[in-house]
Design an enzyme around this catalytic site. Structure first.
Site, mmCIF file in Angstrom:
data_model
loop_
_atom_site.group_PDB
_atom_site.id
_atom_site.type_symbol
_atom_site.label_atom_id
_atom_site.label_comp_id
_atom_site.label_asym_id
_atom_site.label_seq_id
_atom_site.Cartn_x
_atom_site.Cartn_y
_atom_site.Cartn_z
ATOM 1 N N ALA A 1 5.563 57.369 30.801
ATOM 2 C CA ALA A 1 5.287 58.442 29.989
ATOM 3 C C ALA A 1 5.000 59.570 31.385
ATOM 4 C CB ALA A 1 3.988 58.498 29.343
ATOM 5 N N GLY B 1 5.904 53.344 29.258
ATOM 6 C CA GLY B 1 6.789 53.954 28.134
ATOM 7 C C GLY B 1 8.280 53.639 28.285
ATOM 8 N N GLU C 1 8.534 50.176 26.692
ATOM 9 C CA GLU C 1 8.332 50.482 25.410
ATOM 10 C C GLU C 1 9.539 50.902 24.602
ATOM 11 O OE1 GLU C 1 4.716 52.702 26.246
ATOM 12 O OE2 GLU C 1 3.531 51.388 24.746
ATOM 13 N N GLU D 1 -0.204 50.714 32.635
ATOM 14 C CA GLU D 1 -1.194 51.452 32.227
ATOM 15 C C GLU D 1 -2.469 51.206 32.855
ATOM 16 O OE1 GLU D 1 1.035 50.623 30.432
ATOM 17 O OE2 GLU D 1 2.307 52.132 29.315
#
Ligand code: DAK
Length: 262
Positions: A66, A111, A114, A134
Site C-alpha cells: 500500500a 499489499g 496480499e 507492515e
C-alpha cells in the site's frame, strides 16, 4: 474510465492487468483500487476473457505494498474504508469465474503479497521478493494478509513472516507453498502466457467449478466440501462443455470447449 495507474489489455481471450506506477514501485493508493475495480467490472462483463494475468509494469516490482505516503495522512475511519475497499477488491478477484494468475516480476510486499495471494496461483521470477513488512512500520497487514497467508502456508509460518516482517526470495516462497513456480526473469512472462493459453483452452464451466469447489470448499469441513463437489460435478457433466469433452473423447478427437457459464 481512462486508466492512469494500471494498464488493462485483452488479447486472444487473455486479460492482462499491469500495475503501472513504476516510480513508486507500483504501490497501491485509492486511485489504483478504483481503477482495479473498474477493470474487474470489465472482466466480469466480457465473456470472451477466459484468463486474467496480474503483473507489474517495470522490472523492479509487482506491487511494493500500500502507498505509505497515501496511508499516513488518513483518519481512522478513512483507513478502515481503505482497508475494507482493499479487502473487497481482493474478494472480487478471488470470486472471478475465470482463473487469475499473479505473475510476480519483482517486489511483492505487504499489499503486493496480499494481492498475489488473492489470485489463483503465483508464478514468480527468480528475483521476486515476498513479505508482510507492515510490522516494521508499526502496523499489521490490512488487505487480508494475516488470513490468506496462514491458509496458504500454515499458521506458524504466517506468524513468523508477519511478526518478523522479513522478506523471502522466490525460492523460499516456493518451498513454503506460497509460489507455484519460479522462472528466470526473462522466461517468466513467456511461461505465464504458456499456462494462460492452456487454461484458455479448457471448458469455462469446469474451470469455474474447480475454482468454486476449492475456494469455497476450503473453509468448510470435508463432508460439506465433497457435497458441494457433487453438485458441481453433475452440472459440469450435463453442460455443453462436459458433453463436448466426453463426445470428443469417444470420437477420438480434440474437444472444442465453447460453453458459456449460464
Ligand atoms: N509506498 C509508497 N512509496 C513506495 C513504496 C510504498 N509501499 N515502496 C516504494 N516506494 C517508493 C519509494 O519511496 C521511492 O520513491 P522516491 O523516493 O524515488 O520518490 C521509490 O518507490 C523507489 O523505492 P526505493 O528507493 O526505496 O527502492 P529500493 O530499491 O531502495 O528499495 C524496497 C525497494 C521495496 C525494499 C523499498 O522501497 C521498501 O522497503 N518499500 C516499502 C515496502 C513496504 O514496507 N511495503 C509495505 C507497505 S505497508 C491497511 C491497508 C493496507 C495495509 C495496511 C493497513 N489498513 C487501511 C488498515 C497494507 C500495508 C502495506 O502494504
Amino acid at each position: 474510465m481512462n486508466y492512469e495507474t494500471i494498464i488493462f489489455e485483452v488479447q486472444d481471450g487473455i486479460g492482462v492487468l499491469k500495475f503501472n506506477r513504476p516510480k513508486a514501485l507500483n504501490a497501491i493508493n485509492e486511485q489504483v483500487l478504483q481503477e482495479l475495480n473498474d477493470a474487474i467490472d470489465k472482466v466480469e462483463k466480457d465473456s470472451s476473457i477466459r484468463v486474467l494475468i496480474l503483473t507489474g509494469e517495470g522490472d523492479k516490482a509487482f506491487v511494493a505494498g500500500a502507498d505509505i505516503s497515501h496511508m499516513v495522512n488518513l483518519t481512522p475511519l478513512q483507513l478502515r474504508g481503505f482497508s475494507r475497499k482493499g479487502q473487497e477488491t481482493l474478494f472480487r478477484l478471488e470470486r472471478l469465474p475465470i482463473p487469475v494468475i499473479a505473475c510476480v516480476n519483482g517486489y511483492a510486499l505487504g499489499g503486493g503479497t496480499e494481492i498475489a495471494m488473492a489470485c489463483d496461483f503465483i508464478y514468480a521470477s527468480e528475483n521476486a521478493k515476498f513479505g508482510q513488512p507492515e510490522i516494521n512500520l508499526g502496523i499489521i497487514p490490512g488487505f487480508g494478509g494475516t488470513q490468506r497467508l496462514s491458509r496458504l502456508v500454515g499458521k506458524a509460518m504466517a506468524k513468523e513472516l508477519c511478526m518478523t516482517g522479513k522478506m523471502i526470495d522466490a525460492k523460499e516462497a516456493k518451498e513454503i507453498g506460497l509460489v507455484n513456480q519460479v522462472f528466470p526473469p526473462d522466461k517468466l512472462w513467456e511461461e505465464t502466457m504458456k499456462t494462460a493459453r492452456v487454461l484458455a483452452s479448457k471448458g469455462k464451466v469446469s474451470l469455474k467449478a474447480v475454482k468454486d469447489c476449492i475456494e469455497r470448499g476450503f473453509d468448510v469441513d470435508l463432508r460439506d466440501g465433497c457435497y458441494m463437489e457433487s453438485d458441481a460435478f453433475a452440472l459440469c457433466m450435463t453442460s455443453p462443455d462436459g458433453k463436448e469433452g466426453m463426445t470428443a473423447f469417444l470420437e477420438k478427437r480434440k474437444p472444442e470447449f465453447k460453453g458459456e457459464l449460464e
